[in-house]
Design an enzyme around this catalytic site. Structure first.
Site, PDB file in Angstrom:
ATOM      1  N   HIS A  38       0.850  -1.194   0.000  1.00  0.00           N
ATOM      2  CA  HIS A  38       0.000   0.000   0.000  1.00  0.00           C
ATOM      3  C   HIS A  38       0.888   1.246   0.000  1.00  0.00           C
ATOM      4  O   HIS A  38       2.095   1.158   0.183  1.00  0.00           O
ATOM      5  CB  HIS A  38      -0.890   0.003   1.253  1.00  0.00           C
ATOM      6  CG  HIS A  38      -0.094   0.064   2.522  1.00  0.00           C
ATOM      7  ND1 HIS A  38       0.433  -1.057   3.123  1.00  0.00           N
ATOM      8  CD2 HIS A  38       0.313   1.114   3.275  1.00  0.00           C
ATOM      9  CE1 HIS A  38       1.121  -0.703   4.190  1.00  0.00           C
ATOM     10  NE2 HIS A  38       1.068   0.616   4.313  1.00  0.00           N
ATOM     11  N   HIS A 124       5.960   6.508  -2.028  1.00  0.00           N
ATOM     12  CA  HIS A 124       6.625   5.277  -2.454  1.00  0.00           C
ATOM     13  C   HIS A 124       5.813   4.070  -1.986  1.00  0.00           C
ATOM     14  O   HIS A 124       4.902   4.223  -1.179  1.00  0.00           O
ATOM     15  CB  HIS A 124       8.039   5.192  -1.855  1.00  0.00           C
ATOM     16  CG  HIS A 124       8.026   5.011  -0.365  1.00  0.00           C
ATOM     17  ND1 HIS A 124       7.803   6.062   0.501  1.00  0.00           N
ATOM     18  CD2 HIS A 124       8.164   3.902   0.407  1.00  0.00           C
ATOM     19  CE1 HIS A 124       7.820   5.602   1.749  1.00  0.00           C
ATOM     20  NE2 HIS A 124       8.025   4.300   1.715  1.00  0.00           N
TER      21      HIS A 124
END
Length: 194
Positions: A38, A124
């Site tokens: 995630h 990221h």
């Protein structure tokens, strides 16, 4: 309870392939399970049960259009000489993620809820954490070879409040609350978080 606000990432072939490549380096690394990958927008840490409604309230005013995140490149924090976190970078969608995060951070701080990671945000995907420096050179070589690899893209249509339960086999994430993107009957170029 341990909470974070994030965005689910679908399990697409190139991402699974990258996980496999990292695993095959023989490095001492704890990979993130594909179904747990995630984007973390804000890590809230331990939040008292009686404050969870305040977190949901902070999220409920969020308004944003659907947008695309394009993933590209393998890298490491803090750097390649001493990698601790292995990540996949992104070249599209960063601005929208920062806007959403900024809105949520302000709303949480207004309610005196202080996230643990309020200062820095580099969008990221964390795919693994280095546990020791065994076979680290193989891992560093792999990252250098894939620094510009195209990983794929996906559409962001919701922002989720997750409860994270730590177990010996890894964390279990449960969705507690979700804010969906504005449905405009088609994709919009005005990707703004209000």
């Amino acid at each position: 309870m341990r909470l974070f606000i994030g965005i689910e990432v679908p399990q697409f072939p190139k991402l699974i392939e990258l996980l496999e490549l990292v695993k095959n380096t023989g490095a001492d690394i704890k990979l993130v399970e594909p179904f747990n990958i995630h984007i973390t927008l804000l890590f809230l840490g331990e939040v008292r049960d009686d404050r969870v409604e305040d977190v949901k309230e902070a999220m409920s005013g969020l308004k944003f259009d659907k947008f695309t995140v394009t993933l590209k490149g393998l890298g490491a924090f803090p750097n390649l000489t001493r990698p601790r976190v292995i990540w996949v970078g992104m070249i599209e969608g960063q601005q929208q993620l920062r806007q959403i995060r900024s809105y949520l951070l302000n709303e949480l701080l207004r309610r005196k809820i202080r996230p643990e990671d309020e200062k820095e945000f580099t969008p990221h995907l964390t795919i693994g954490r280095v546990k020791s420096l065994n076979s680290i050179n193989n891992l560093i070589s792999l990252i250098n070879e894939n620094i510009n690899i195209d990983v794929g893209n996906f559409e962001v249509a919701n922002v989720i409040l997750f409860k994270s339960t730590l177990t010996p086999k890894g964390p279990i994430y449960d969705k507690l609350f979700e804010v969906k993107a504005i449905d405009r009957g088609g994709s919009s170029k005005a990707n703004k978080a209000v």
